[in-house]
Design a protein around this motif. Sequence first.
Motif, PDB file in Angstrom:
ATOM      1  N   LEU A  88       0.848  -1.109  -0.023  1.00  0.00           N
ATOM      2  CA  LEU A  88       0.003  -0.101   0.118  1.00  0.00           C
ATOM      3  C   LEU A  88       0.779   1.229  -0.009  1.00  0.00           C
ATOM      4  O   LEU A  88       1.623   1.562   0.798  1.00  0.00           O
ATOM      5  N   ALA A  89       0.753   2.184  -0.987  1.00  0.00           N
ATOM      6  CA  ALA A  89       1.155   3.283  -0.874  1.00  0.00           C
ATOM      7  C   ALA A  89       0.185   4.330  -0.509  1.00  0.00           C
ATOM      8  O   ALA A  89      -0.872   4.417  -1.197  1.00  0.00           O
ATOM      9  N   MET A  90       0.504   4.987   0.847  1.00  0.00           N
ATOM     10  CA  MET A  90      -0.625   5.719   1.370  1.00  0.00           C
ATOM     11  C   MET A  90      -0.978   7.105   0.908  1.00  0.00           C
ATOM     12  O   MET A  90       0.030   7.699   0.036  1.00  0.00           O
ATOM     13  N   GLN A  91      -2.321   7.597   0.843  1.00  0.00           N
ATOM     14  CA  GLN A  91      -2.640   8.862   0.416  1.00  0.00           C
ATOM     15  C   GLN A  91      -1.676   9.963   1.164  1.00  0.00           C
ATOM     16  O   GLN A  91      -1.134  10.977   0.580  1.00  0.00           O
ATOM     17  N   TYR A  92      -1.452   9.672   2.395  1.00  0.00           N
ATOM     18  CA  TYR A  92      -0.682  10.662   3.408  1.00  0.00           C
ATOM     19  C   TYR A  92       0.567   9.663   3.924  1.00  0.00           C
ATOM     20  O   TYR A  92       0.210   9.422   4.943  1.00  0.00           O
ATOM     21  N   PRO A  93       1.567   9.774   3.333  1.00  0.00           N
ATOM     22  CA  PRO A  93       2.544   8.742   3.789  1.00  0.00           C
ATOM     23  C   PRO A  93       3.028   9.302   5.140  1.00  0.00           C
ATOM     24  O   PRO A  93       3.186  10.765   5.335  1.00  0.00           O
ATOM     25  N   VAL A  94       3.408   8.439   6.021  1.00  0.00           N
ATOM     26  CA  VAL A  94       3.878   8.944   7.564  1.00  0.00           C
ATOM     27  C   VAL A  94       5.217   9.011   7.620  1.00  0.00           C
ATOM     28  O   VAL A  94       5.968   8.430   7.009  1.00  0.00           O
ATOM     29  N   GLU A  95       5.551  10.156   8.585  1.00  0.00           N
ATOM     30  CA  GLU A  95       6.959  10.135   8.970  1.00  0.00           C
ATOM     31  C   GLU A  95       7.781   9.123   9.855  1.00  0.00           C
ATOM     32  O   GLU A  95       6.985   8.615  10.950  1.00  0.00           O
ATOM     33  N   PRO A 166       5.817  -6.258  -4.760  1.00  0.00           N
ATOM     34  CA  PRO A 166       4.535  -6.746  -4.399  1.00  0.00           C
ATOM     35  C   PRO A 166       3.946  -7.545  -5.469  1.00  0.00           C
ATOM     36  O   PRO A 166       4.270  -7.363  -6.818  1.00  0.00           O
ATOM     37  N   LYS A 167       3.188  -8.468  -5.189  1.00  0.00           N
ATOM     38  CA  LYS A 167       2.019  -8.967  -6.320  1.00  0.00           C
ATOM     39  C   LYS A 167       1.021  -8.175  -6.635  1.00  0.00           C
ATOM     40  O   LYS A 167       0.478  -7.887  -7.746  1.00  0.00           O
ATOM     41  N   ILE A 168       0.508  -7.356  -5.536  1.00  0.00           N
ATOM     42  CA  ILE A 168      -0.725  -6.539  -5.764  1.00  0.00           C
ATOM     43  C   ILE A 168      -0.299  -5.043  -5.242  1.00  0.00           C
ATOM     44  O   ILE A 168      -0.019  -4.916  -3.996  1.00  0.00           O
ATOM     45  N   ALA A 169      -0.246  -3.947  -5.854  1.00  0.00           N
ATOM     46  CA  ALA A 169       0.098  -2.677  -5.090  1.00  0.00           C
ATOM     47  C   ALA A 169      -1.177  -1.792  -5.347  1.00  0.00           C
ATOM     48  O   ALA A 169      -1.714  -1.622  -6.276  1.00  0.00           O
ATOM     49  N   ILE A 170      -1.393  -1.261  -4.080  1.00  0.00           N
ATOM     50  CA  ILE A 170      -2.700  -0.310  -4.074  1.00  0.00           C
ATOM     51  C   ILE A 170      -2.007   0.863  -3.997  1.00  0.00           C
ATOM     52  O   ILE A 170      -1.015   1.353  -3.050  1.00  0.00           O
ATOM     53  N   LEU A 171      -2.067   1.879  -4.961  1.00  0.00           N
ATOM     54  CA  LEU A 171      -1.620   3.262  -4.978  1.00  0.00           C
ATOM     55  C   LEU A 171      -2.692   4.174  -4.624  1.00  0.00           C
ATOM     56  O   LEU A 171      -3.406   4.687  -5.449  1.00  0.00           O
ATOM     57  N   ASP A 172      -2.557   5.063  -3.311  1.00  0.00           N
ATOM     58  CA  ASP A 172      -3.795   5.792  -2.992  1.00  0.00           C
ATOM     59  C   ASP A 172      -3.299   7.187  -3.320  1.00  0.00           C
ATOM     60  O   ASP A 172      -2.617   7.972  -2.662  1.00  0.00           O
TER      61      ASP A 172
END
Length: 251
Positions: A88-95, A166-172
Motif C-alpha cells: 500500500l502506498a498511502m495517500q498521506y505517507p507517514v514520517e 509486491p504481487k498487488i500494489a494499491i496506490l492511493d
Amino acid sequence: MSTLVITDLHVSVETPEGTKEILRGVDLTIDSGHVHAIMGPNGSGKSTLAYSIAGHPKYTITSGTVTLDGEDVLEMSVDERAKAGIFLAMQYPVEVPGVSVSNFLRTAKTAIDGEAPKLRTWVKDVKSSMADLRMDSSFAERNVNEGFSGGEKKRHEILQMELLQPKIAILDETDSGLDVDALRIVSEGVNRVKDKTNVGVLLITHYTRILNYITPDFVHVFVDGRVAEQGGPELAERLEAEGYDRYLTKA
Ligand SMILES: Nc1ncnc2c1ncn2[C@@H]1O[C@H](COP(=O)(O)OP(=O)(O)OP(=O)(O)O)[C@@H](O)[C@H]1O
Ligand SMILES: [Mg+2]
C-alpha cells in the motif's frame, strides 16, 4: 499470476457518534498485470478500501471476504499481508523519525523476503531505482518522509514498490500534488515495475491525467462505499467531463 478477490466487503469505523459503515458491499477482482483505476468523490471510501485490504486496525470488517490466490487475507496480520505480496502506498505517507530511507528499505525487504538481500546487488538496485525516479542519492540517508515535500514522499512510495516487488500494489492518490515532470517520472516508475514484475495495480485517483501515462484496463466508479459503475478507460474521460452527479442523484 496472482489474483486478489474482494467479495461483498463491508467495513465500518468507530466514531464518537457510534459505528459508521463506510464500505457497503465492495466487489472487485484484480489480476496480475492489470491496472484498475478507482475514481470517486471525496469521502466515498476509496482510502478505507485501501486501508482495509492492507489491514489498518481502525477499520472493522463486518462482512465479506478478501483473498489473495485463495488465501484469506483478512485472517492475516499487517506483516503477513505485506509478506504475501500486498503493498500500500498511502495517500498521506507517514514520517518515521530516526529511521533512514536506506535502513527502512533494507529492513522491509528482509522482512518480506524472509532473508536479507545480497548486499552488492541490493545497493545497486536501490541506486538505480533512485536514479530512475530522479531522487538524489542523499535521500537514502534522510529519515523516512521527514521534511520530504509532497512529491518526494510519492516518489519514495514508488521506490518502495519497485524494490519490494509486491504481487498487488494499491496506490492511493500517488499522483496528487505532483508537478508535471514528477507525474511522468512516477508513472514511468509504475509502468516499469509492471513490465518487470507483472504486478497488479489498484490505482486510486481523482485525475485522468495520470491515466494518460498509466493506461488502466478497468475503471471503477466508487460512490458511497461501493462500486457504482465500471468500464474501460473511456469511463474515466466521461467522469472528467460529467462529474459524479449522475451517481449521486440516483442514491
Ligand atoms: N477513522 C475514521 N473515523 C471516522 N470516520 C472515518 C474514518 N476513516 C474514514 N472515515 C470516514 O469515512 C468516509 C470515507 O473516507 P475515505 O478516506 O475512505 O474517503 P476517500 O474516498 O478516500 O476520500 P478522498 O477522495 O477525499 O481521499 C469519510 O466520510 C471519512 O470521514
Ligand atoms: Mg482517500
